[in-house]
Design a protein around this motif. Structure first.
Motif, PDB file in Angstrom:
ATOM      1  N   HIS A   2       0.844  -1.202   0.000  1.00 52.40           N
ATOM      2  CA  HIS A   2       0.000   0.000   0.000  1.00 52.40           C
ATOM      3  C   HIS A   2       0.873   1.244   0.000  1.00 52.40           C
ATOM      4  N   LEU A   3       0.669   2.110  -0.999  1.00 53.97           N
ATOM      5  CA  LEU A   3       1.439   3.357  -1.102  1.00 53.97           C
ATOM      6  C   LEU A   3       0.463   4.529  -1.069  1.00 53.97           C
ATOM      7  N   SER A   4       0.613   5.388  -0.085  1.00 48.41           N
ATOM      8  CA  SER A   4      -0.240   6.565   0.012  1.00 48.41           C
ATOM      9  C   SER A   4       0.514   7.757  -0.547  1.00 48.41           C
ATOM     10  N   THR A   5      -0.019   8.362  -1.613  1.00 44.71           N
ATOM     11  CA  THR A   5       0.695   9.458  -2.265  1.00 44.71           C
ATOM     12  C   THR A   5       0.024  10.793  -1.973  1.00 44.71           C
ATOM     13  N   GLY A   6      -0.121  11.095  -0.697  1.00 44.06           N
ATOM     14  CA  GLY A   6      -0.730  12.357  -0.327  1.00 44.06           C
ATOM     15  C   GLY A   6      -2.240  12.302  -0.296  1.00 44.06           C
ATOM     16  N   SER A   7      -2.795  11.242   0.278  1.00 45.24           N
ATOM     17  CA  SER A   7      -4.246  11.121   0.311  1.00 45.24           C
ATOM     18  C   SER A   7      -4.796  11.691   1.620  1.00 45.24           C
ATOM     19  N   LYS A  20       9.575  -4.865  -1.927  1.00 43.98           N
ATOM     20  CA  LYS A  20      10.391  -5.922  -2.539  1.00 43.98           C
ATOM     21  C   LYS A  20       9.733  -7.297  -2.452  1.00 43.98           C
ATOM     22  N   HIS A  21       8.683  -7.422  -1.625  1.00 41.68           N
ATOM     23  CA  HIS A  21       7.960  -8.682  -1.540  1.00 41.68           C
ATOM     24  C   HIS A  21       6.625  -8.622  -2.284  1.00 41.68           C
ATOM     25  N   LYS A  54       8.129   6.872  -8.327  1.00 43.35           N
ATOM     26  CA  LYS A  54       8.969   6.252  -9.363  1.00 43.35           C
ATOM     27  C   LYS A  54       9.968   5.298  -8.724  1.00 43.35           C
ATOM     28  N   GLU A  55      10.550   5.715  -7.604  1.00 45.37           N
ATOM     29  CA  GLU A  55      11.538   4.884  -6.922  1.00 45.37           C
ATOM     30  C   GLU A  55      10.920   3.573  -6.434  1.00 45.37           C
ATOM     31  N   VAL A  56       9.706   3.670  -5.831  1.00 47.43           N
ATOM     32  CA  VAL A  56       9.018   2.470  -5.340  1.00 47.43           C
ATOM     33  C   VAL A  56       8.698   1.544  -6.493  1.00 47.43           C
ATOM     34  N   LYS A  59       0.015   9.017 -15.533  1.00 44.42           N
ATOM     35  CA  LYS A  59       1.025   9.685 -16.356  1.00 44.42           C
ATOM     36  C   LYS A  59       2.424   9.469 -15.777  1.00 44.42           C
ATOM     37  N   ILE A  60       2.509   8.876 -14.603  1.00 42.19           N
ATOM     38  CA  ILE A  60       3.802   8.673 -13.955  1.00 42.19           C
ATOM     39  C   ILE A  60       4.221   7.215 -14.043  1.00 42.19           C
TER      40      ILE A  60
END
Lengths: 145, 158
Positions: A16-21, A51-52, A71-73, A108-109
């Protein structure tokens, strides 16, 4: 079917990645883990390291400061990776479309496979989104054969 | 100290610098004050009265820049806000960070979002905006315009 894809489809691990939510989509995503919705019956587990992961779940309108980190993730993720965009903010930035800090939507990313609209989407919709992605891969493999 | 004593004390101490004193309600007082004496005001509020510095807030009021310094006195349940007005073309004010450590981040935020220069701030750099944000562009000013040509402002639907 290769052993790698078989393992991925049998038990997709979700990062789970939260990008400013605003945390509303994040709460709905946590609801999926509760016994009421229980995503573990599909073999899905929420894990702490990209990585998993087999599935990258993104929530939130993408802020300017977050773009290099997304992008890094994505680069760190093992292939194949399924990207799921959750909520109106990830899809089109919702009410933050004219914000100085949200220049582009998520697709777009990084390439996005599944879109789950809603503000916030129901846990059922999130589960349906991820299972649709799994079905899509399964079908494409069958067609190749 | 009672409410009246505190307000009268502020009035007596900064008689020449106060331009407007508005006692809005039992819990809320706004005081317009000259920006040159802001350090003395803060020293007086913290050391003599024992108020707590809550937060500062900056506004672009189109003709001038406004900064409000909010103080809370929990004993008598009141918020006192000091409003200073500074020149919009060259917004400069004395930093209060040497007096209150907790004001460092809010001053950095006002510096990057409104372009206010805090004189004497020990570490005046960006706090929230990304590293590639251009110099001299302040997003919360009223005359802010889009600078990023790559930004997409439609939803992809006709």
């Amino acid at each position: 079917m290769s052993i790698k894809l078989k393992a991925l489809l049998k038990s997709p691990w979700v990062f789970h990645l939260s990008t400013g939510s605003c945390n509303n989509c994040d709460i709905e995503l946590l609801d999926c883990l509760t016994p009421r919705f229980d995503i573990e019956r599909f073999g899905m587990v929420l894990i702490g390291s990209i990585k998993h992961a087999d599935v990258l779940v993104c929530t939130g309108s993408v802020t300017r400061k977050c773009i290099p980190r997304i992008k890094e993730v994505y680069e760190l993720a093992p292939r194949p990776i399924i990207v799921v965009a959750i909520g109106e903010c990830s899809l089109s930035r919702g009410m933050f479309i004219d914000s100085y800090n949200c220049p582009v939507p998520l697709d777009k990313i990084i390439p996005v496979d599944v879109y789950v609209p809603g503000c916030p989407p129901k846990p059922e919709a999130i589960i349906a989104g991820v299972t649709k992605a799994i079905e899509k891969i399964r079908k494409s493999i069958k067609e190749k054969k | 100290m009672k409410r009246e004593d505190i307000l009268n004390g502020i009035k007596d101490r900064f008689e020449d610098s106060i331009t407007e004193f508005s006692d809005r309600s039992k819990k809320r007082v706004y005081i317009d004050i000259d920006h040159k004496v802001i350090k003395d005001v803060i020293k007086y509020m913290i050391h003599d009265i024992g108020a707590r510095f809550n937060i500062a807030s900056g506004i672009d009021a189109r003709t001038e820049m406004e900064i409000l310094y909010h103080f809370t006195i929990e004993r008598i349940n009141i918020i006192i806000s000091f409003r200073v007005r500074i020149n919009r073309d060259k917004p400069e004010i004395d930093s209060i960070t040497p007096l209150i450590k907790g004001a460092e981040w809010i001053e950095r935020e006002m510096h990057e979002l409104l372009g206010i220069n805090f004189i004497g701030h020990p570490n005046l750099k960006k706090l929230l905006l990304s590293e590639d944000w251009p110099e001299g562009v302040y997003p919360l000013r009223a005359d802010y315009k889009e600078w990023d040509k790559d930004a997409i402002r439609d939803r992809g639907v006709k």
